[in-house]
Design a protein around this motif. Structure first.
Motif, short mmCIF file in Angstrom:
data_model
loop_
_atom_site.label_atom_id
_atom_site.label_comp_id
_atom_site.label_asym_id
_atom_site.label_seq_id
_atom_site.Cartn_x
_atom_site.Cartn_y
_atom_site.Cartn_z
N PRO A 277 11.19 -26.06 -93.74
CA PRO A 277 11.81 -24.74 -93.81
C PRO A 277 11.40 -23.89 -92.60
N VAL A 278 12.37 -23.20 -92.03
CA VAL A 278 12.14 -22.38 -90.84
C VAL A 278 12.62 -20.97 -91.15
N ARG A 279 11.71 -20.00 -91.07
CA ARG A 279 12.07 -18.62 -91.42
C ARG A 279 12.07 -17.77 -90.15
N VAL A 280 13.21 -17.16 -89.88
CA VAL A 280 13.33 -16.26 -88.73
C VAL A 280 12.94 -14.87 -89.18
N SER A 281 11.99 -14.25 -88.47
CA SER A 281 11.64 -12.86 -88.79
C SER A 281 12.50 -11.92 -87.95
N VAL A 282 13.51 -11.38 -88.61
CA VAL A 282 14.40 -10.41 -87.95
C VAL A 282 13.59 -9.16 -87.59
N THR A 283 12.64 -8.84 -88.45
CA THR A 283 11.76 -7.68 -88.23
C THR A 283 10.98 -7.84 -86.93
N ALA A 284 10.41 -9.04 -86.73
CA ALA A 284 9.62 -9.27 -85.51
C ALA A 284 10.51 -9.26 -84.27
N ALA A 285 11.70 -9.85 -84.36
CA ALA A 285 12.60 -9.90 -83.21
C ALA A 285 12.98 -8.49 -82.75
N GLY A 286 13.10 -7.57 -83.69
CA GLY A 286 13.48 -6.19 -83.36
C GLY A 286 12.40 -5.43 -82.61
N ARG A 287 11.19 -5.96 -82.64
CA ARG A 287 10.10 -5.27 -81.92
C ARG A 287 9.58 -6.12 -80.77
N ASP A 288 10.39 -7.05 -80.27
CA ASP A 288 9.93 -7.93 -79.20
C ASP A 288 9.92 -7.15 -77.88
N PRO A 289 8.73 -6.97 -77.29
CA PRO A 289 8.66 -6.17 -76.05
C PRO A 289 9.36 -6.83 -74.87
N ALA A 290 9.67 -8.14 -74.98
CA ALA A 290 10.42 -8.79 -73.89
C ALA A 290 11.87 -8.29 -73.87
N VAL A 291 12.33 -7.71 -74.99
CA VAL A 291 13.71 -7.22 -75.06
C VAL A 291 13.77 -5.70 -75.13
N PHE A 292 12.84 -5.09 -75.89
CA PHE A 292 12.88 -3.64 -76.12
C PHE A 292 11.61 -3.00 -75.56
N ALA A 293 11.79 -2.07 -74.61
CA ALA A 293 10.62 -1.39 -74.05
C ALA A 293 9.97 -0.52 -75.13
#
Ligand code: HEM
Length: 402
Positions: free
Chosen positions: A309-325
């Motif tokens: 099972p592979v769980r994507v954390s949408v929450t974590a992706a939204g705070r990824d500093p590589a995408v969002f300053a």
């Protein structure tokens, strides 16, 4: 947004290889996941979390890769408990079968048709719900506005004759109860079978009628059986009720907690859509998306085995500093918030997204129009592992005569 049963341990994933993942607890993730997720994203972007029994993907680019590759990371797995309650539906199928279920339902939810069919209804409902509160001076926005609006809109979208919002709410409650019971390893309560039978009867009546309804349109060209239409109708409830309630509550809570940001949208209403995107990035209502690996693969340095099972954390992706300053700052003026994954990516991308945005903007407009001096009346922190939203959003305003 999916719910799974506790799976078997993955091959080769050891606490020594993933020390941060080994320390993750469900309680910490439900309460305040952001610091834990930030450490994982930085050091173990694909990590085995024994407490969750799955791989946890926290980096934005890797999350997108999983969501865009249904051949390798599928939703079609017998462990997916929603499918065991409502039957196979667009949410639990991949490939051509998924398209057969999804396309006819997705068509009426395209942006132009969504605007045409729902703008007036949503504005009137939001105005009615908020207007009824105006004399009171205080309210709890999740229970008083977000919940009732999200149910009313799904009931309207389904368009089942004689089935009101309260009935849709009760069926949905029965399905959620059954999914929770199955996830905990228990027998589903009888109420779910009853709800499914009543939903089926209402769908049959709708298909036999001559009204111009969503379900008739969906069933007409695609050759879906009645059972398949029933399952997809149930998925519209799963997709559109708790999520939208959470999206509205999270957007309102984020603005109310930051009077400077609230003042900006009050001064310039054209910022409202951007504020809604920013709240989807900052605290997405559907926090995780579950998939199952169909073959062994390496992702973000982790060796994933077939069946894991592979769980994507949408929450974590939204705070990824590589995408969002400066990702932990809530800023309605941020130009790139729309790169969030709150509505997923790839073949299961939420086709209710335009409708949910319409609802959230309409609620914020109604609050600003009708409740002068609106302010928070206590904290409203989001909580939850799979769905995240505040338990309550208490507010007050300057009511006439106060
Ligand atoms: C009226 C409102 C909504 C409706 C009718 C709706 C409907 C749906 C449906 C039918 C699907 C399944 C699509 C597929 O599997 O191909 C879906 C997927 C999804 N929806 Fe929505 N939705 C609504 C609101 C929301 C909101 C407010 C959120 C979150 C903020 C959300 C997040 C998602 C996500 C993340 C998925 C993908 C699930 C996955 O990939 O496993 N939806 N939605």
């Amino acid at each position: 947004m999916t719910t799974t049963e506790p799976p078997m341990p993955a091959q080769g994933a050891s606490a020594a290889a993933f020390p941060l993942g080994a320390a993750v607890t469900a309680d910490a993730l439900a309460a305040d996941p952001h610091p834990v997720l930030a450490r994982l994203r930085d050091r173990e972007p694909v990590s085995w979390a024994p407490a969750l029994g799955c791989w946890l993907v926290t980096r934005h680019d890797l999350a997108v890769r999983v969501l865009r590759d249904p051949a390798l990371f599928t939703v079609d797995d017998p462990r997916f408990s929603t499918a065991r309650v409502v039957g196979p539906s667009m949410l639990s199928l991949d490939g051509p079968e998924h398209a057969r279920h999804r396309d006819p339902f997705a068509r009426p939810f395209r942006p132009a048709r969504t605007r045409e069919r729902f703008t007036a209804f949503v504005a009137a409902e939001a105005g009615r719900l908020v207007g009824a509160l105006a004399p009171r001076g205080r309210a709890e926005l999740r229970r008083d506005v977000a919940g009732p609006l999200s149910v009313a809109v799904v009931a309207r979208a389904l368009g089942l004759a004689g089935v009101d919002a309260a009935t849709v709410r009760s069926w949905y409650g029965a399905f959620v109860g059954a999914v929770s019971a199955l996830t905990a390893g228990d027998e589903p309560p009888a109420a779910a079978a009853g709800a499914r039978a009543r939903l089926r009867a209402a769908v049959e009546a709708s298909l036999a009628g001559d009204g111009d309804t969503l379900l008739r349109e969906a069933a007409a060209g695609a050759g879906l059986t009645t059972a398949e239409v029933v399952a997809d109708a149930a998925v519209l409830m799963f997709g559109g009720i708790d999520t939208t309630e959470g999206m509205i509550a999270n957007a309102a809570a984020a603005l109310l907690a930051r009077p400077d940001q609230l003042a900006r949208v009050r001064a310039d209403r054209s910022l409202l859509p951007a504020a809604v995107e920013e709240s989807l990035r900052f605290e997405p209502a559907a926090a995780v998306l579950d998939r199952y690996a169909t073959a062994g693969t390496v992702l973000g340095g982790a060796r994933i085995a077939a069946g894991d099972p592979v769980r994507v954390s949408v929450t974590a992706a939204g705070r990824d500093p590589a995408v969002f300053a400066d990702p932990d700052r809530f800023d309605v003026g941020r130009g790139d918030a729309g790169a969030h994954l709150a509505f997923a990516r790839g073949p299961h991308f939420c086709f209710g997204a335009h409708l949910a945005r319409l609802e959230t903007v309409a609620v914020l407009e109604a609050l600003l129009d009708r409740l002068p001096g609106l302010r928070a009346d206590g904290p409203a922190p989001a909580r939850g592992l799979v769905f995240r939203k505040p338990n309550a959003v208490p507010v007050r305003w300057d009511a006439p005569g106060e």
